[in-house]
Design a protein around this motif. Structure first.
Motif, PDB file in Angstrom:
ATOM      1  N   ASP A   1       0.772  -1.260  -0.013  1.00 22.69           N
ATOM      2  CA  ASP A   1      -0.057  -0.256   0.014  1.00 22.69           C
ATOM      3  C   ASP A   1       0.829   1.325   0.036  1.00 22.69           C
ATOM      4  OD1 ASP A   1      -2.295  -1.307  -0.188  1.00 22.69           O
ATOM      5  OD2 ASP A   1      -2.663  -1.241   2.166  1.00 22.69           O
ATOM      6  N   PHE A   2       2.126   1.173   0.506  1.00 23.92           N
ATOM      7  CA  PHE A   2       2.823   2.566   0.382  1.00 23.92           C
ATOM      8  C   PHE A   2       4.278   2.463  -0.110  1.00 23.92           C
ATOM      9  CE2 PHE A   2       3.680   0.086   4.134  1.00 23.92           C
ATOM     10  CZ  PHE A   2       5.135  -0.078   4.357  1.00 23.92           C
ATOM     11  N   CYS A   3       4.469   1.156  -0.816  1.00 24.27           N
ATOM     12  CA  CYS A   3       5.976   1.041  -1.209  1.00 24.27           C
ATOM     13  C   CYS A   3       5.956   1.608  -2.690  1.00 24.27           C
ATOM     14  CB  CYS A   3       6.378  -0.268  -1.382  1.00 24.27           C
ATOM     15  SG  CYS A   3       8.128  -0.675  -2.094  1.00 24.27           S
ATOM     16  N   TRP A   4       7.072   2.688  -2.809  1.00 27.88           N
ATOM     17  CA  TRP A   4       6.991   3.679  -4.026  1.00 27.88           C
ATOM     18  C   TRP A   4       7.724   2.262  -5.214  1.00 27.88           C
ATOM     19  CZ3 TRP A   4      10.421   3.472   0.089  1.00 27.88           C
ATOM     20  CH2 TRP A   4      11.780   3.236  -0.033  1.00 27.88           C
ATOM     21  N   ARG A   5       8.196   1.460  -4.955  1.00 27.74           N
ATOM     22  CA  ARG A   5       8.668   0.471  -5.531  1.00 27.74           C
ATOM     23  C   ARG A   5       7.598  -0.769  -6.103  1.00 27.74           C
ATOM     24  NH1 ARG A   5      14.083   1.354  -7.180  1.00 27.74           N
ATOM     25  NH2 ARG A   5      15.312   2.624  -5.512  1.00 27.74           N
ATOM     26  N   TYR A   6       6.593  -0.709  -5.511  1.00 31.23           N
ATOM     27  CA  TYR A   6       5.441  -1.824  -5.556  1.00 31.23           C
ATOM     28  C   TYR A   6       5.196  -1.946  -6.991  1.00 31.23           C
ATOM     29  CZ  TYR A   6       1.476  -4.599  -5.307  1.00 31.23           C
ATOM     30  OH  TYR A   6       0.576  -5.635  -5.787  1.00 31.23           O
ATOM     31  N   THR A   7       5.125  -2.861  -7.622  1.00 28.22           N
ATOM     32  CA  THR A   7       4.491  -3.136  -8.925  1.00 28.22           C
ATOM     33  C   THR A   7       3.716  -4.492  -9.015  1.00 28.22           C
ATOM     34  OG1 THR A   7       6.549  -4.557  -9.990  1.00 28.22           O
ATOM     35  CG2 THR A   7       6.429  -2.162 -10.385  1.00 28.22           C
TER      36      THR A   7
END
Length: 109
Positions: A99-105
């Protein structure tokens, strides 16, 4: 169903835990030379394809590879270099940082 653990992941520094446990059993606990090692998939009750005794070289080479990666990772962390990197096939939806990781894909199917 289980997620395969490819034999090459130790050489890539992705699955070093098994080899580090073998090092600990040998060096810290004095249990002698490890003869074999594998991950066990609990859900499917099957062994993984990653076997310490089948790595390039032998078990000793696998242990040295894991030790080298562990020391390099620790040195990088001490220097403040530990940025997240999404897995090659994307991140699992169950990741607590999704929900908050800027690297989440999202995972690619």
């Amino acid at each position: 169903s289980h997620t395969p653990i490819a034999a090459g992941t130790l050489a890539e520094g992705k699955r070093i835990q098994l080899a580090l446990y073998a090092l600990a059993a040998r060096d810290a606990l004095g249990l002698g030379e490890p003869a074999a090692g594998m991950y066990w998939h609990i859900g499917s009750a099957k062994p993984s394809s990653l076997r310490l005794e089948k790595q390039d070289g032998d078990i000793e080479a696998a242990l040295e590879t894991a030790k080298d990666y562990a020391l390099a990772y620790a040195a990088a962390i001490r220097q403040g270099h530990f940025a997240p990197k999404p897995p090659d096939k994307g991140c699992p939806a169950w990741c607590p940082a999704a929900d908050f990781c800027w690297r989440y894909t999202s995972r690619k199917f």
